[in-house]
Motif scaffolding. Sequence first.
Motif, mmCIF file in Angstrom:
data_model
loop_
_atom_site.group_PDB
_atom_site.id
_atom_site.type_symbol
_atom_site.label_atom_id
_atom_site.label_comp_id
_atom_site.label_asym_id
_atom_site.label_seq_id
_atom_site.Cartn_x
_atom_site.Cartn_y
_atom_site.Cartn_z
ATOM 1 N N GLU A 63 43.598 42.540 61.015
ATOM 2 C CA GLU A 63 44.381 42.759 62.236
ATOM 3 C C GLU A 63 45.432 41.661 62.400
ATOM 4 O OE1 GLU A 63 44.395 45.198 64.264
ATOM 5 O OE2 GLU A 63 42.461 46.214 64.283
ATOM 6 N N GLY A 64 45.035 40.423 62.099
ATOM 7 C CA GLY A 64 45.980 39.326 62.193
ATOM 8 C C GLY A 64 47.144 39.469 61.222
ATOM 9 N N ARG A 65 46.851 39.973 60.002
ATOM 10 C CA ARG A 65 47.930 40.154 59.026
ATOM 11 C C ARG A 65 48.905 41.251 59.456
ATOM 12 N NH1 ARG A 65 43.682 38.682 55.504
ATOM 13 N NH2 ARG A 65 42.945 40.832 55.316
ATOM 14 N N VAL A 66 48.417 42.231 60.211
ATOM 15 C CA VAL A 66 49.330 43.249 60.745
ATOM 16 C C VAL A 66 50.321 42.598 61.708
ATOM 17 C CG1 VAL A 66 49.485 45.314 62.171
ATOM 18 C CG2 VAL A 66 47.695 45.145 60.453
ATOM 19 N N GLU A 67 49.815 41.740 62.575
ATOM 20 C CA GLU A 67 50.697 41.060 63.517
ATOM 21 C C GLU A 67 51.668 40.132 62.786
ATOM 22 O OE1 GLU A 67 48.445 39.115 66.513
ATOM 23 O OE2 GLU A 67 47.365 40.915 67.126
ATOM 24 N N GLU A 68 51.191 39.464 61.737
ATOM 25 C CA GLU A 68 52.060 38.565 60.976
ATOM 26 C C GLU A 68 53.218 39.335 60.336
ATOM 27 O OE1 GLU A 68 49.643 36.615 58.121
ATOM 28 O OE2 GLU A 68 48.284 35.736 59.623
ATOM 29 N N SER A 69 52.905 40.460 59.723
ATOM 30 C CA SER A 69 53.947 41.222 59.039
ATOM 31 C C SER A 69 54.911 41.886 60.035
ATOM 32 C CB SER A 69 53.317 42.285 58.134
ATOM 33 O OG SER A 69 52.488 43.162 58.877
ATOM 34 N N ARG A 70 54.418 42.227 61.213
ATOM 35 C CA ARG A 70 55.275 42.839 62.223
ATOM 36 C C ARG A 70 56.246 41.822 62.825
ATOM 37 N NH1 ARG A 70 51.897 44.971 66.978
ATOM 38 N NH2 ARG A 70 51.735 42.715 67.283
ATOM 39 N N ILE A 145 68.200 43.335 61.178
ATOM 40 C CA ILE A 145 68.741 44.673 61.395
ATOM 41 C C ILE A 145 68.287 45.624 60.294
ATOM 42 C CG2 ILE A 145 70.867 46.024 61.575
ATOM 43 C CD1 ILE A 145 72.211 43.581 62.785
ATOM 44 N N TYR A 146 68.455 45.226 59.056
ATOM 45 C CA TYR A 146 68.078 46.121 57.961
ATOM 46 C C TYR A 146 67.899 45.299 56.685
ATOM 47 C CZ TYR A 146 68.105 50.122 54.787
ATOM 48 O OH TYR A 146 67.759 51.049 53.848
ATOM 49 N N ASP A 147 66.812 45.565 55.965
ATOM 50 C CA ASP A 147 66.584 44.855 54.699
ATOM 51 C C ASP A 147 66.012 45.786 53.628
ATOM 52 O OD1 ASP A 147 64.038 45.245 55.658
ATOM 53 O OD2 ASP A 147 63.396 43.167 55.448
ATOM 54 N N PHE A 148 66.434 47.057 53.674
ATOM 55 C CA PHE A 148 66.024 48.051 52.676
ATOM 56 C C PHE A 148 64.502 48.221 52.616
ATOM 57 C CE2 PHE A 148 70.349 47.278 51.452
ATOM 58 C CZ PHE A 148 70.801 48.491 50.933
ATOM 59 N N GLY A 149 63.845 48.146 53.759
ATOM 60 C CA GLY A 149 62.411 48.445 53.829
ATOM 61 C C GLY A 149 61.496 47.315 53.422
ATOM 62 N N GLN A 150 61.999 46.122 53.208
ATOM 63 C CA GLN A 150 61.107 45.031 52.808
ATOM 64 C C GLN A 150 60.120 44.685 53.924
ATOM 65 O OE1 GLN A 150 62.968 41.651 50.542
ATOM 66 N NE2 GLN A 150 64.883 42.705 51.048
ATOM 67 N N THR A 151 60.649 44.416 55.120
ATOM 68 C CA THR A 151 59.779 44.023 56.232
ATOM 69 C C THR A 151 58.964 45.202 56.749
ATOM 70 O OG1 THR A 151 61.353 42.301 56.867
ATOM 71 C CG2 THR A 151 59.746 42.982 58.522
ATOM 72 N N SER A 152 59.595 46.356 56.930
ATOM 73 C CA SER A 152 58.862 47.522 57.438
ATOM 74 C C SER A 152 57.785 47.962 56.453
ATOM 75 C CB SER A 152 59.828 48.673 57.714
ATOM 76 O OG SER A 152 60.510 49.056 56.526
ATOM 77 N N GLY A 153 58.075 47.851 55.147
ATOM 78 C CA GLY A 153 57.077 48.224 54.150
ATOM 79 C C GLY A 153 55.870 47.303 54.189
ATOM 80 N N ARG A 154 56.125 45.998 54.341
ATOM 81 C CA ARG A 154 55.000 45.060 54.436
ATOM 82 C C ARG A 154 54.197 45.306 55.707
ATOM 83 N NH1 ARG A 154 58.854 41.433 52.058
ATOM 84 N NH2 ARG A 154 59.605 40.829 54.131
ATOM 85 N N TRP A 155 54.900 45.675 56.795
ATOM 86 C CA TRP A 155 54.198 45.958 58.047
ATOM 87 C C TRP A 155 53.280 47.174 57.891
ATOM 88 C CZ3 TRP A 155 57.110 47.723 63.110
ATOM 89 C CH2 TRP A 155 56.176 47.830 64.148
ATOM 90 N N SER A 157 52.139 48.419 55.136
ATOM 91 C CA SER A 157 51.109 48.093 54.152
ATOM 92 C C SER A 157 49.967 47.321 54.802
ATOM 93 C CB SER A 157 51.713 47.275 53.012
ATOM 94 O OG SER A 157 50.719 46.875 52.091
ATOM 95 N N ALA A 158 50.304 46.375 55.674
ATOM 96 C CA ALA A 158 49.265 45.617 56.377
ATOM 97 C C ALA A 158 48.443 46.532 57.277
ATOM 98 C CB ALA A 158 49.902 44.495 57.198
ATOM 99 N N GLY A 159 49.104 47.525 57.902
ATOM 100 C CA GLY A 159 48.359 48.474 58.730
ATOM 101 C C GLY A 159 47.372 49.296 57.921
ATOM 102 N N ALA A 160 47.792 49.742 56.735
ATOM 103 C CA ALA A 160 46.878 50.497 55.873
ATOM 104 C C ALA A 160 45.740 49.606 55.374
ATOM 105 C CB ALA A 160 47.649 51.087 54.691
ATOM 106 N N SER A 161 46.029 48.339 55.094
ATOM 107 C CA SER A 161 44.976 47.409 54.676
ATOM 108 C C SER A 161 43.997 47.171 55.812
ATOM 109 C CB SER A 161 45.597 46.081 54.232
ATOM 110 O OG SER A 161 46.411 46.251 53.090
ATOM 111 N N ARG A 162 44.491 47.145 57.043
ATOM 112 C CA ARG A 162 43.608 47.028 58.198
ATOM 113 C C ARG A 162 42.665 48.225 58.285
ATOM 114 N NH1 ARG A 162 45.864 47.936 63.048
ATOM 115 N NH2 ARG A 162 46.648 49.816 61.991
ATOM 116 N N ASP A 163 43.191 49.422 58.030
ATOM 117 C CA ASP A 163 42.339 50.614 58.023
ATOM 118 C C ASP A 163 41.288 50.528 56.924
ATOM 119 O OD1 ASP A 163 43.901 51.549 60.083
ATOM 120 O OD2 ASP A 163 45.168 52.793 58.796
ATOM 121 N N ALA A 164 41.679 49.979 55.765
ATOM 122 C CA ALA A 164 40.716 49.813 54.671
ATOM 123 C C ALA A 164 39.617 48.835 55.064
ATOM 124 C CB ALA A 164 41.437 49.333 53.405
#
Length: 468
Positions: A63-70, A145-155, A157-164
């Motif tokens: 859960e903490g890593r989700v907040e970090e990536s967001r 503003i935009y970084d070709f999905g780098q930050t959103s992808g990590r966010w 990904s962290a959410g899916a890892s939280r589900d795991a």
Amino acid sequence: MPPRHLVALLFPLVTIGGFVLAAPTSDDPNAPVRSLTLGQAETTALANQPTLTQAHGLLEAAEGRVEESRAGYLPQVTLNGTYERTTGNFASRPGALPACVSTGGTAGTGGTACTSTTSSTTQTPVSWDPKYNYFLFGATATQLIYDFGQTSGRWRSAGASRDAAADNTRTAEVQTLFNVRRAYFQVRAQHDLVAVAEESVRNQEKHVEQTREFVKAGIQPDINLATVRTALANAKVQLVMAQNNFEVSEAQLAQAMGVPVEGRFAITDEEMPPIPGEDGPSGPLAERALHARPEVANLADQRRAQEMTVGAVRGAYGPSLGAIANVSDNGTAIDGLVPNWYAGLTLSWTLLQGGLTRGQLREAKGTLENLAGQEAALRLQIQVDVEQGRLAVQAAKATIGAAAEAVVNARDQLTLAEGRYAHGLGSAVELSDAQVAHTTAEAQRVQAEFNLAAARAQLLGALGTGTR
């Protein structure tokens, strides 16, 4: 063999920390006798098992890593303040522009005279004594503003890892329930085996007394007395081993519940209820398991997280666009600060990095392929687990009937052998063999009952439901 509830009377219980522990036998005849049910054991394990604490800790970390990536997607604001006590020595550089000095004069006639700062004749003497105050206060805000999905992808990904991690917690719960159920019925089996061994010792003592009288009367030879004494000694050895195994099983039950190894348990005469579909084909059970097993969901979430990671890594090939704004106040006196501000855009694009992004992308894709293979292997293993559990239940059911029949036959054999021996028709060897056969049959019956309970616990674990 005495009923289980009579064995339980030997261990009056007290309640400690939500579960029931056996206390030493009290001198008070009115002391309450409490029993540990399977449900109480399961509840205690779910509340105290350290492996579940570890799983919950991993979930909280996820859960903490989700907040970090967001955080990289949200505005960043930094406040700063600086105070300096500083010198005012001027250091010129080669090619510096001339310094202009005011010449004073009256209005309209004054002016400035510019002299080269490189001339040694115009330099101000150097002083090491700081004479000036300097204040700087500011605030800077940035927004991606935009970084070709780098930050959103990590966010994501962290959410899916939280589900795991949540799936992993459910896996730990299912495993904990399986362990405590098996340990619970192991204690009950060892209870019964102690009772079987005690009954064997009593019968052998009766045989020794009977043979001693026969030898005194000259009805039986001395070798028969030695034979039954040997059988009695062996029975006592078996009793000691059974008692030791019983105490070990209690310690294992305490471990499965996650509580200290203290006192003894008196468990109830309780059975594992039948599982719907346990006598049917394995196909429907396997299908239930594939949908219910948290390990399957765990790997699916890990695979989804890795897919997001691949996208985030691929985004490093593109630039990052952001917004920045700054406001500041600075000067040599608090009441004379000079304000400034600016706002703008930032563009960052790493063009050459020695193949770093390409290597990271290959690594991420390889990990994704590995997870896909693990998921396929797990699905095959689940089918095997379900089949093993189903067959173990069926085999245990068949064994119970055969074991019960063996007990009846062995008891009849022992009765006949004791009757023949009492009338001088049988030998001590025949009597000893009959007693061993009866003890073995009783132990087989106890083991068969345990095998059925353990097999149903195993099947529940294979189905991944955790509920009875």
